[in-house]
Design a protein around this motif. Sequence first.
Motif, short mmCIF file in Angstrom:
data_model
loop_
_atom_site.label_atom_id
_atom_site.label_comp_id
_atom_site.label_asym_id
_atom_site.label_seq_id
_atom_site.Cartn_x
_atom_site.Cartn_y
_atom_site.Cartn_z
N CYS A 10 -52.42 -17.64 52.75
CA CYS A 10 -51.09 -17.52 53.36
C CYS A 10 -50.10 -18.34 52.54
O CYS A 10 -50.40 -19.46 52.13
N SER A 42 -47.40 -19.87 53.43
CA SER A 42 -46.87 -21.11 54.02
C SER A 42 -47.95 -22.11 54.42
O SER A 42 -47.80 -23.29 54.17
N CYS A 43 -49.06 -21.65 55.06
CA CYS A 43 -50.04 -22.64 55.52
C CYS A 43 -51.32 -22.64 54.67
O CYS A 43 -52.22 -23.45 54.90
N CYS A 55 -50.69 -19.54 61.24
CA CYS A 55 -49.43 -20.28 61.46
C CYS A 55 -48.34 -19.41 62.06
O CYS A 55 -47.30 -19.92 62.47
N CYS A 102 -48.90 -14.21 59.77
CA CYS A 102 -50.12 -14.94 59.46
C CYS A 102 -50.83 -15.24 60.78
O CYS A 102 -50.22 -15.75 61.71
#
Length: 260
Positions: free
Chosen positions: A65, A67-68, A43, A40
């Motif tokens: 994304c 995760s972020c 992040c 990404c």
Amino acid sequence: MVTLLLALSTALGLVVGSFSNVVIHRLPRRESVVFPGSRCPRCGTAIRWYHNVPLLSWIALRGRCASCRAPISPRYPLVEATCGGLFLACALRWEISWATPVAWVFCTMVLCLALIDLEHHLLHDVLTYPGIALGIAASFVAPWTRPVDSLAGAALGAAVPALLIGLYALRGVEAMGWGDVKFMAMAGAFLGWRGALLTLVGGSLIGILLGGGWLLFSRRGRATPLPFGTFLGMAALLALFFGEAAWGWYLGLFPKGGAP
Ligand SMILES: [Zn+2]
């Protein structure tokens, strides 16, 4: 059986499109296209394989994304879908023959080159030089061309833009780049001299319509650089699929014996 082959062709196109995204993003930045794996950009989290399934992952993650939640450009699924669509179109058109993989290779090269040119105004030698060699090699099996025709196409494709560069240079104008010369040599090697001619004419028309329209619309000066390779790329793909039909139509305009 046929449906399965068409589905496999589309799936292969999506995967190749996914790899093309990596090439399009990294090649102009002089990064390796193999290593490291995708991350990404915000992040830095490594993208897991199940979040890297072409098209489907972007839709499942709603373009963010995992995760972020940073937004991921719709350019990625668009390139994948385009490549999948082109691979399907090739399989429908040429079915189980050598022409299909040849057309797949050509479509992928053109897609990468045209999209890099759109963003960076560059046509990379890393792609065009091998493309010329592949085009000549492919002429031994492609049904729409022959080796002599392929060489003639490469020569004609390179000569016309090279001549234009020379003529415009006399007036101190930079009409095109040498990247366009090499791109056209590649297109001519794959498509033959008729295809090279159609690509040049078609690319110029698309350039006038799209490029000219954009200059008018955005009120930029005439000196604004345009991604001519992108226009040539669009024309080259049209020439691949419709070149023979267009040539037949053109010859039909002349009375018998009057055609070149
Ligand atoms: Zn992230």
